[in-house]
Write a protein that holds these residues in place. Structure first.
Motif, PDB file in Angstrom:
ATOM      1  N   LEU A 196       0.805  -1.224   0.000  1.00 42.71           N
ATOM      2  CA  LEU A 196       0.000   0.000   0.000  1.00 42.71           C
ATOM      3  C   LEU A 196       0.836   1.271   0.000  1.00 42.71           C
ATOM      4  CD1 LEU A 196      -2.657  -1.129   2.634  1.00 42.71           C
ATOM      5  CD2 LEU A 196      -3.069  -0.788   0.201  1.00 42.71           C
ATOM      6  N   ILE A 197       2.156   1.151  -0.030  1.00 44.38           N
ATOM      7  CA  ILE A 197       3.028   2.314   0.099  1.00 44.38           C
ATOM      8  C   ILE A 197       2.847   3.292  -1.061  1.00 44.38           C
ATOM      9  CG2 ILE A 197       5.044   1.391  -1.100  1.00 44.38           C
ATOM     10  CD1 ILE A 197       5.093   3.349   2.226  1.00 44.38           C
ATOM     11  N   ASN A 198       2.440   2.807  -2.230  1.00 40.88           N
ATOM     12  CA  ASN A 198       2.219   3.679  -3.383  1.00 40.88           C
ATOM     13  C   ASN A 198       0.763   4.123  -3.511  1.00 40.88           C
ATOM     14  OD1 ASN A 198       1.601   0.934  -4.019  1.00 40.88           O
ATOM     15  ND2 ASN A 198       1.522   1.437  -6.192  1.00 40.88           N
ATOM     16  N   GLU A 199      -0.025   3.887  -2.454  1.00 41.81           N
ATOM     17  CA  GLU A 199      -1.453   4.245  -2.418  1.00 41.81           C
ATOM     18  C   GLU A 199      -2.179   3.737  -3.671  1.00 41.81           C
ATOM     19  OE1 GLU A 199      -1.750   8.475  -1.614  1.00 41.81           O
ATOM     20  OE2 GLU A 199      -1.410   8.096   0.529  1.00 41.81           O
ATOM     21  N   PRO A 200      -2.193   2.413  -3.864  1.00 45.65           N
ATOM     22  CA  PRO A 200      -2.767   1.840  -5.084  1.00 45.65           C
ATOM     23  C   PRO A 200      -4.286   1.922  -5.120  1.00 45.65           C
ATOM     24  CG  PRO A 200      -2.225   0.096  -3.541  1.00 45.65           C
ATOM     25  CD  PRO A 200      -1.696   1.368  -2.947  1.00 45.65           C
ATOM     26  N   GLU A 201      -4.804   1.925  -6.330  1.00 44.14           N
ATOM     27  CA  GLU A 201      -6.254   1.862  -6.527  1.00 44.14           C
ATOM     28  C   GLU A 201      -6.749   0.421  -6.460  1.00 44.14           C
ATOM     29  OE1 GLU A 201      -7.345   4.224 -10.116  1.00 44.14           O
ATOM     30  OE2 GLU A 201      -5.220   4.761 -10.055  1.00 44.14           O
ATOM     31  N   LEU A 202      -5.842  -0.515  -6.738  1.00 46.63           N
ATOM     32  CA  LEU A 202      -6.168  -1.943  -6.765  1.00 46.63           C
ATOM     33  C   LEU A 202      -5.148  -2.690  -5.917  1.00 46.63           C
ATOM     34  CD1 LEU A 202      -7.542  -4.529  -8.000  1.00 46.63           C
ATOM     35  CD2 LEU A 202      -5.918  -4.312  -9.896  1.00 46.63           C
ATOM     36  N   LEU A 203      -5.628  -3.517  -4.998  1.00 48.62           N
ATOM     37  CA  LEU A 203      -4.753  -4.328  -4.143  1.00 48.62           C
ATOM     38  C   LEU A 203      -4.982  -5.801  -4.452  1.00 48.62           C
ATOM     39  CD1 LEU A 203      -2.714  -4.541  -1.822  1.00 48.62           C
ATOM     40  CD2 LEU A 203      -4.640  -4.476  -0.225  1.00 48.62           C
ATOM     41  N   VAL A 204      -3.920  -6.502  -4.875  1.00 49.50           N
ATOM     42  CA  VAL A 204      -3.988  -7.922  -5.207  1.00 49.50           C
ATOM     43  C   VAL A 204      -3.368  -8.709  -4.057  1.00 49.50           C
ATOM     44  CG1 VAL A 204      -3.312  -9.713  -6.844  1.00 49.50           C
ATOM     45  CG2 VAL A 204      -3.804  -7.397  -7.665  1.00 49.50           C
ATOM     46  N   LEU A 205      -4.142  -9.631  -3.489  1.00 47.40           N
ATOM     47  CA  LEU A 205      -3.693 -10.401  -2.328  1.00 47.40           C
ATOM     48  C   LEU A 205      -3.783 -11.893  -2.642  1.00 47.40           C
ATOM     49  CD1 LEU A 205      -6.138  -8.180  -0.686  1.00 47.40           C
ATOM     50  CD2 LEU A 205      -4.035  -8.348   0.612  1.00 47.40           C
ATOM     51  N   ASP A 206      -2.632 -12.541  -2.640  1.00 47.95           N
ATOM     52  CA  ASP A 206      -2.584 -13.973  -2.938  1.00 47.95           C
ATOM     53  C   ASP A 206      -2.482 -14.746  -1.625  1.00 47.95           C
ATOM     54  OD1 ASP A 206      -2.452 -16.375  -4.221  1.00 47.95           O
ATOM     55  OD2 ASP A 206      -0.444 -16.078  -5.062  1.00 47.95           O
ATOM     56  N   GLU A 207      -3.560 -15.424  -1.244  1.00 50.94           N
ATOM     57  CA  GLU A 207      -3.624 -16.191   0.004  1.00 50.94           C
ATOM     58  C   GLU A 207      -3.148 -15.343   1.192  1.00 50.94           C
ATOM     59  OE1 GLU A 207      -4.984 -19.080   0.032  1.00 50.94           O
ATOM     60  OE2 GLU A 207      -4.690 -20.029  -1.925  1.00 50.94           O
ATOM     61  N   PRO A 208      -3.831 -14.244   1.500  1.00 49.34           N
ATOM     62  CA  PRO A 208      -3.318 -13.299   2.498  1.00 49.34           C
ATOM     63  C   PRO A 208      -3.197 -13.837   3.913  1.00 49.34           C
ATOM     64  CG  PRO A 208      -5.577 -12.759   1.889  1.00 49.34           C
ATOM     65  CD  PRO A 208      -5.109 -13.800   0.918  1.00 49.34           C
ATOM     66  N   THR A 209      -3.937 -14.903   4.258  1.00 46.59           N
ATOM     67  CA  THR A 209      -3.892 -15.382   5.646  1.00 46.59           C
ATOM     68  C   THR A 209      -3.513 -16.849   5.774  1.00 46.59           C
ATOM     69  OG1 THR A 209      -6.264 -15.942   5.684  1.00 46.59           O
ATOM     70  CG2 THR A 209      -5.656 -13.694   6.323  1.00 46.59           C
ATOM     71  N   THR A 210      -2.964 -17.436   4.715  1.00 49.98           N
ATOM     72  CA  THR A 210      -2.582 -18.841   4.774  1.00 49.98           C
ATOM     73  C   THR A 210      -1.533 -19.085   5.855  1.00 49.98           C
ATOM     74  OG1 THR A 210      -3.067 -19.256   2.447  1.00 49.98           O
ATOM     75  CG2 THR A 210      -1.503 -20.723   3.495  1.00 49.98           C
ATOM     76  N   GLY A 211      -1.773 -20.105   6.690  1.00 50.49           N
ATOM     77  CA  GLY A 211      -0.824 -20.487   7.715  1.00 50.49           C
ATOM     78  C   GLY A 211      -0.894 -19.693   9.000  1.00 50.49           C
ATOM     79  N   SER A 247     -13.625  -0.143   2.711  1.00 50.23           N
ATOM     80  CA  SER A 247     -14.522   0.975   3.043  1.00 50.23           C
ATOM     81  C   SER A 247     -13.940   2.305   2.575  1.00 50.23           C
ATOM     82  CB  SER A 247     -14.776   1.014   4.552  1.00 50.23           C
ATOM     83  OG  SER A 247     -13.620   1.431   5.262  1.00 50.23           O
ATOM     84  N   GLN A 248     -12.626   2.342   2.356  1.00 46.41           N
ATOM     85  CA  GLN A 248     -11.954   3.547   1.876  1.00 46.41           C
ATOM     86  C   GLN A 248     -11.936   3.628   0.352  1.00 46.41           C
ATOM     87  OE1 GLN A 248      -8.073   3.437   3.725  1.00 46.41           O
ATOM     88  NE2 GLN A 248      -8.922   3.418   5.799  1.00 46.41           N
ATOM     89  N   GLY A 249     -12.528   2.645  -0.316  1.00 45.13           N
ATOM     90  CA  GLY A 249     -12.645   2.680  -1.764  1.00 45.13           C
ATOM     91  C   GLY A 249     -11.596   1.901  -2.526  1.00 45.13           C
ATOM     92  N   VAL A 250     -10.727   1.152  -1.815  1.00 45.79           N
ATOM     93  CA  VAL A 250      -9.711   0.347  -2.498  1.00 45.79           C
ATOM     94  C   VAL A 250     -10.363  -0.911  -3.070  1.00 45.79           C
ATOM     95  CG1 VAL A 250      -7.541  -0.909  -2.241  1.00 45.79           C
ATOM     96  CG2 VAL A 250      -7.914   1.202  -0.941  1.00 45.79           C
ATOM     97  N   THR A 251     -10.089  -1.202  -4.327  1.00 46.39           N
ATOM     98  CA  THR A 251     -10.573  -2.431  -4.944  1.00 46.39           C
ATOM     99  C   THR A 251      -9.658  -3.583  -4.531  1.00 46.39           C
ATOM    100  OG1 THR A 251     -11.362  -1.168  -6.852  1.00 46.39           O
ATOM    101  CG2 THR A 251     -11.157  -3.562  -7.131  1.00 46.39           C
ATOM    102  N   LEU A 252     -10.262  -4.678  -4.080  1.00 46.61           N
ATOM    103  CA  LEU A 252      -9.487  -5.821  -3.600  1.00 46.61           C
ATOM    104  C   LEU A 252      -9.720  -7.037  -4.500  1.00 46.61           C
ATOM    105  CD1 LEU A 252     -10.291  -5.632   0.239  1.00 46.61           C
ATOM    106  CD2 LEU A 252      -8.408  -4.538  -0.972  1.00 46.61           C
ATOM    107  N   VAL A 253      -8.636  -7.721  -4.826  1.00 50.74           N
ATOM    108  CA  VAL A 253      -8.713  -9.009  -5.522  1.00 50.74           C
ATOM    109  C   VAL A 253      -7.900  -9.988  -4.697  1.00 50.74           C
ATOM    110  CG1 VAL A 253      -8.243 -10.292  -7.630  1.00 50.74           C
ATOM    111  CG2 VAL A 253      -8.873  -7.878  -7.761  1.00 50.74           C
TER     112      VAL A 253
END
Length: 247
Positions: free
Chosen positions: A152-167, A185-191
């Motif tokens: 999120l350091i570049n304040e992206p419009e789209l955040l891609v998360l690959d298995e964010p909580t595995t393990g 809720s802040q308007g970031v699109t999540l995949v």
């Protein structure tokens, strides 16, 4: 209807021209939504994510991200997305804050801006007390939160998360879910990709189920549960007498 951020039609990914890891997949993702890919390991989810964030070229089909083709304009797409990969890609030789500062260099973000954003992100992900800690001093949950903070350091419009909580343990998993809900809720699109139905049900507005490189189901989590839940349940009780038990 919200603008479409990602559009994909008949996407195929083959390795060495042989078996298709992704086989004719089509979907679209709207701005401000959380879109999930649910399925077992080896279903093709991670391969598909790598095509979205311009890491791996598709073999055939069409795809646009922000209206641009990842094959032709990867640089302009990468500037607008954040990626939290499944593997731990943090630099173990750097501290928590240095990992964020180093990653920000890829986006040519001014140092003063990086400092402000890093402080805000570490506070948001409850890592402020670990700012000078080396990576090997962090728990698994802390590392995952830092990987997402870095994305999120570049304040992206789209955040891609690959298995964010595995393990992760249940407490760490729920903590990350709460933070992702705040981002949404802040308007970031999540995949995101996941193999946890509970995770998909909590976070996703729309969901596809993948297996063997194909999408086999799609809809909202509620629709999929309704579609596949058992409609009738019959219970049978057997009464055992003392005699039955002895026999």
């Amino acid at each position: 209807m919200n603008p479409v951020i990602i559009s994909a039609s008949q996407i195929v990914k083959k390795f060495n021209g042989l078996t298709a890891a992704v086989d004719g997949v089509s979907f679209s993702i709207e701005k401000g939504k959380c879109f999930g890919f649910l399925g077992p390991n080896g279903a093709g989810k991670t391969t598909l994510m790598r095509m979205i964030y311009c890491f791996s070229p598709r073999s055939s089909g069409t795809m646009t991200v922000f209206g641009r083709d990842p094959l032709r304009e990867p640089r302009s797409i990468k500037q607008r997305i954040g990626v939290a990969p499944q593997e731990d890609s943090l630099d173990p030789d750097l501290t928590v804050i240095q990992n964020l500062e180093m990653y920000a260099r890829y986006f040519d973000i001014p140092k003063t801006v990086v400092q402000q954003r890093a402080e805000r992100l570490l506070d948001f992900f409850q890592l402020k007390e670990k700012v000078r800690s080396k990576i090997d001093k962090l728990s698994g949950g802390m590392k995952r939160r830092l990987i997402i903070a870095r994305a999120l350091i570049n304040e992206p419009e789209l955040l891609v998360l690959d298995e964010p909580t595995t393990g992760l343990d249940p407490q760490a998993r729920h903590a990350i879910w709460a933070k992702l809900e705040e981002l949404k809720s802040q308007g970031v699109t999540l995949v995101l990709t996941t193999h946890y139905m509970e995770e998909a049900a909590r976070l996703c507005d729309e969901l596809v189920i993948m297996d063997l490189g194909k999408i086999i189901e799609k809809g909202s989590p509620a629709e999929l549960v309704e579609r596949h839940q058992v409609k009738n349940l019959e219970e049978v009780f057997l009464k055992l007498t003392g005699k039955d038990l002895r026999e």
